[in-house]
Design a protein around this motif. Structure first.
Motif, PDB file in Angstrom:
ATOM      1  N   UNK A  20       0.822  -1.206   0.000  1.00  0.00           N
ATOM      2  CA  UNK A  20       0.000   0.000   0.000  1.00  0.00           C
ATOM      3  C   UNK A  20       0.860   1.261   0.000  1.00  0.00           C
ATOM      4  N   UNK A  21       1.922   1.266   0.783  1.00  0.00           N
ATOM      5  CA  UNK A  21       2.800   2.440   0.852  1.00  0.00           C
ATOM      6  C   UNK A  21       3.491   2.686  -0.489  1.00  0.00           C
ATOM      7  N   UNK A  22       3.935   1.609  -1.138  1.00  0.00           N
ATOM      8  CA  UNK A  22       4.599   1.765  -2.435  1.00  0.00           C
ATOM      9  C   UNK A  22       3.630   2.304  -3.479  1.00  0.00           C
ATOM     10  N   UNK A  23       2.391   1.806  -3.471  1.00  0.00           N
ATOM     11  CA  UNK A  23       1.392   2.294  -4.424  1.00  0.00           C
ATOM     12  C   UNK A  23       1.015   3.745  -4.140  1.00  0.00           C
ATOM     13  N   UNK A  24       0.965   4.127  -2.857  1.00  0.00           N
ATOM     14  CA  UNK A  24       0.727   5.529  -2.521  1.00  0.00           C
ATOM     15  C   UNK A  24       1.800   6.426  -3.128  1.00  0.00           C
ATOM     16  N   UNK A  25       3.054   5.952  -3.089  1.00  0.00           N
ATOM     17  CA  UNK A  25       4.175   6.760  -3.562  1.00  0.00           C
ATOM     18  C   UNK A  25       4.312   6.755  -5.078  1.00  0.00           C
ATOM     19  N   UNK A  26       3.860   5.690  -5.744  1.00  0.00           N
ATOM     20  CA  UNK A  26       4.119   5.532  -7.177  1.00  0.00           C
ATOM     21  C   UNK A  26       2.864   5.545  -8.046  1.00  0.00           C
ATOM     22  N   UNK A  27       1.689   5.657  -7.451  1.00  0.00           N
ATOM     23  CA  UNK A  27       0.453   5.691  -8.214  1.00  0.00           C
ATOM     24  C   UNK A  27      -0.424   6.857  -7.804  1.00  0.00           C
ATOM     25  N   UNK A  28      -1.608   6.917  -8.388  1.00  0.00           N
ATOM     26  CA  UNK A  28      -2.591   7.941  -8.055  1.00  0.00           C
ATOM     27  C   UNK A  28      -3.662   7.299  -7.177  1.00  0.00           C
ATOM     28  N   UNK A 183       6.716  -4.766  -8.488  1.00  0.00           N
ATOM     29  CA  UNK A 183       6.175  -5.014  -7.155  1.00  0.00           C
ATOM     30  C   UNK A 183       6.933  -6.129  -6.434  1.00  0.00           C
ATOM     31  N   UNK A 184       7.456  -7.068  -7.212  1.00  0.00           N
ATOM     32  CA  UNK A 184       8.177  -8.196  -6.608  1.00  0.00           C
ATOM     33  C   UNK A 184       9.397  -7.730  -5.822  1.00  0.00           C
ATOM     34  N   UNK A 185       9.918  -6.541  -6.130  1.00  0.00           N
ATOM     35  CA  UNK A 185      11.056  -6.011  -5.379  1.00  0.00           C
ATOM     36  C   UNK A 185      10.614  -5.436  -4.040  1.00  0.00           C
ATOM     37  N   UNK A 186       9.293  -5.235  -3.891  1.00  0.00           N
ATOM     38  CA  UNK A 186       8.756  -4.669  -2.658  1.00  0.00           C
ATOM     39  C   UNK A 186       8.336  -5.766  -1.695  1.00  0.00           C
ATOM     40  N   UNK A 187       7.710  -6.829  -2.226  1.00  0.00           N
ATOM     41  CA  UNK A 187       7.163  -7.877  -1.362  1.00  0.00           C
ATOM     42  C   UNK A 187       7.028  -9.173  -2.149  1.00  0.00           C
TER      43      UNK A 187
END
Length: 207
Positions: A20-28, A183-187
């Motif tokens: 969720x944090x990665x998507x907050x930072x990299x998406x809308x 995403x695989x680099x995140x989790x």
């Protein structure tokens, strides 16, 4: 009729916050909704045997009916035909579907009844990959079978292509896989070929 192309990934507990944090930072970010869903079929499971699924969904104050028919799925990536229309309330209205969908459902109409539910919270983001727009939906909730105590957890990320004119399906699929690799680099996310509908049917099958 639309073509739905999506990639589904199972999300372990320890990865929820990081994804969720990665998507907050990299998406809308597009916010969060609670989606209440009931799937219908005949007592003899005619739709399941045809690899189709009929769903009635409450999304906020709106009711939607959706028919999905057979497609293909591999390594979490699925493509299928989909018809979705709004309806006035908590009931299927065949007259709102286009002709192709009505042709599938009309012979079954008087035997359709609820089979299972999938209720979950959905957080969504819009992301871009290789020129394609993708909706990333993080779903957490449960599948349940009415009249039984059997339940199954929902905790998954759906990456769904947002259609555009002139798109090539192979390019779309490659873009979805490329985004999943990011995403695989995140989790440690695991591809899943089972839709919520397939899991619901599995839940209602006696063990």
């Amino acid at each position: 009729m639309g073509i739905e192309i999506e990639l589904k990934l199972a999300v372990p507990d320890a990865a929820l916050a990081a994804v969720a944090a990665w998507l907050d930072a990299n998406g809308q970010p597009r916010g969060e909704l609670t989606l209440l869903n009931v799937y219908l079929d005949t007592p003899t499971r005619d739709l399941a045997q045809a690899r189709a699924a009929l769903r009635l969904r409450r999304k906020g104050e709106q009711w939607l009916q959706t028919l999905k028919t057979a497609g293909h799925s591999a390594a979490g990536l699925a493509a299928r035909h989909e018809w979705e229309t709004p309806v006035a309330g908590e009931a299927i209205d065949l007259s709102c579907f286009p002709d192709d969908a009505r042709a599938v459902l009309t012979p079954l109409a008087d035997r359709l009844a609820p089979v299972f539910r999938t209720d979950f919270a959905r957080r969504t983001w819009i992301v871009e990959q290789d020129g394609e727009r993708i909706e990333a939906a993080l779903d957490t909730g449960a599948i349940s079978a009415p009249g039984t105590s059997r339940t199954e957890r929902i905790q998954e990320l759906e990456l769904e292509w947002l259609p555009r004119d002139g798109a090539d399906e192979r390019h779309v699929e490659a873009a979805l896989r490329a985004f999943a690799l990011r995403l695989a680099h995140i989790a440690p996310l695991t591809p899943s070929d089972l839709s919520k509908a397939a899991r619901g049917y599995r839940l209602t099958t006696p063990s």
